[in-house]
Design a protein around this motif. Structure first.
Motif, short mmCIF file in Angstrom:
data_model
loop_
_atom_site.label_atom_id
_atom_site.label_comp_id
_atom_site.label_asym_id
_atom_site.label_seq_id
_atom_site.Cartn_x
_atom_site.Cartn_y
_atom_site.Cartn_z
N ARG A 253 1.16 -1.20 0.09
CA ARG A 253 0.15 0.13 0.42
C ARG A 253 0.89 1.21 0.32
O ARG A 253 2.02 1.37 0.87
CB ARG A 253 -0.97 0.44 1.61
CG ARG A 253 -1.49 -1.42 1.66
CD ARG A 253 -2.11 -1.23 0.77
NE ARG A 253 -3.95 -2.62 1.33
CZ ARG A 253 -4.17 -3.29 0.84
NH1 ARG A 253 -2.35 -4.76 1.18
NH2 ARG A 253 -4.81 -4.01 1.32
N ILE A 254 0.08 2.12 -0.26
CA ILE A 254 1.12 3.74 -0.31
C ILE A 254 1.46 4.46 0.94
O ILE A 254 0.04 4.34 1.16
CB ILE A 254 0.58 4.22 -1.32
CG1 ILE A 254 1.16 4.03 -2.88
CG2 ILE A 254 1.18 5.84 -1.52
CD1 ILE A 254 0.30 4.73 -4.01
N HIS A 255 2.27 4.94 1.59
CA HIS A 255 1.89 5.19 3.03
C HIS A 255 1.20 6.50 2.84
O HIS A 255 0.69 7.05 2.19
CB HIS A 255 3.35 5.70 3.07
CG HIS A 255 3.92 6.03 4.15
ND1 HIS A 255 3.34 7.05 5.25
CD2 HIS A 255 4.32 5.12 5.63
CE1 HIS A 255 3.52 6.92 6.39
NE2 HIS A 255 4.40 6.07 6.80
N VAL A 256 0.72 6.39 4.23
CA VAL A 256 -0.46 7.49 4.27
C VAL A 256 0.31 9.07 4.41
O VAL A 256 -0.49 10.35 3.97
CB VAL A 256 -1.22 7.28 5.67
CG1 VAL A 256 -0.52 8.09 7.40
CG2 VAL A 256 -2.30 8.46 5.32
N ASP A 257 1.47 9.16 4.54
CA ASP A 257 1.88 10.32 4.56
C ASP A 257 2.75 11.02 3.39
O ASP A 257 3.47 11.54 3.43
CB ASP A 257 3.08 10.67 5.89
CG ASP A 257 2.32 10.42 7.09
OD1 ASP A 257 1.62 11.05 6.93
OD2 ASP A 257 3.21 9.84 7.60
N PHE A 258 2.33 9.73 2.03
CA PHE A 258 3.32 10.48 0.80
C PHE A 258 2.82 11.38 0.23
O PHE A 258 1.62 11.19 -0.46
CB PHE A 258 2.98 8.94 0.24
CG PHE A 258 4.21 8.70 -0.66
CD1 PHE A 258 5.49 9.47 -1.10
CD2 PHE A 258 3.89 9.09 -2.45
CE1 PHE A 258 6.37 9.13 -1.77
CE2 PHE A 258 4.54 8.67 -3.45
CZ PHE A 258 5.64 9.38 -3.64
N PRO A 259 3.37 13.24 0.29
CA PRO A 259 3.28 14.18 0.17
C PRO A 259 2.97 13.92 -1.69
O PRO A 259 3.31 15.26 -2.52
CB PRO A 259 4.06 14.65 0.32
CG PRO A 259 5.29 13.97 -0.02
CD PRO A 259 4.83 12.51 0.34
N VAL A 260 2.48 13.41 -2.06
CA VAL A 260 2.28 14.01 -3.89
C VAL A 260 0.45 13.11 -4.00
O VAL A 260 0.04 12.42 -3.93
CB VAL A 260 2.91 12.66 -4.15
CG1 VAL A 260 2.77 12.77 -6.52
CG2 VAL A 260 4.32 12.91 -4.03
#
Length: 113
Positions: free
Chosen positions: A101-108
């Protein structure tokens, strides 16, 4: 509500290497979005494990909740009731995800309509 704990602990793993002032050229934005940890190591934006939400009981059964049947005598009548078990439960622990899964804090922004 809704705030993740990674910012509150003072470690922001997805900080830009250049500082992210926002005044870079549009073509250089992709090059400056390197994922860096505080020590300078690259951090993948994916999550491969999660904390399990289920519990094991003393028999080794795995479930979200456990109940036991108790017999209650009221007015001379016997009734069976279910009582929730809270003691002697062992947390499941770390669970490996089937797909990352993509991390919740990924800023993109991944997709914009």
């Amino acid at each position: 509500m809704g705030a993740s704990g990674s910012k509150a602990r003072g470690l922001w793993p997805f900080a830009s290497a250049a500082g992210g002032s926002g005044s870079e050229a549009p073509g250089a934005a992709g090059a400056d979005q390197a994922l860096m940890r505080s020590r300078g190591r690259a951090v993948p934006p994916f999550v491969f494990t999660r904390r399990g939400s289920m519990f094991y009981d003393e028999d080794g059964d795995l479930a979200h909740e456990f109940y036991e049947e108790t017999v209650v005598t009221k007015n001379g009548q016997k009734r069976a009731k279910l009582r929730r078990v809270h003691k002697n439960l062992i947390p499941q622990g770390i669970v490996k995800l089937d797909t990352p899964r993509i991390h919740v804090d990924f800023p993109v922004i991944l997709y914009e309509v």
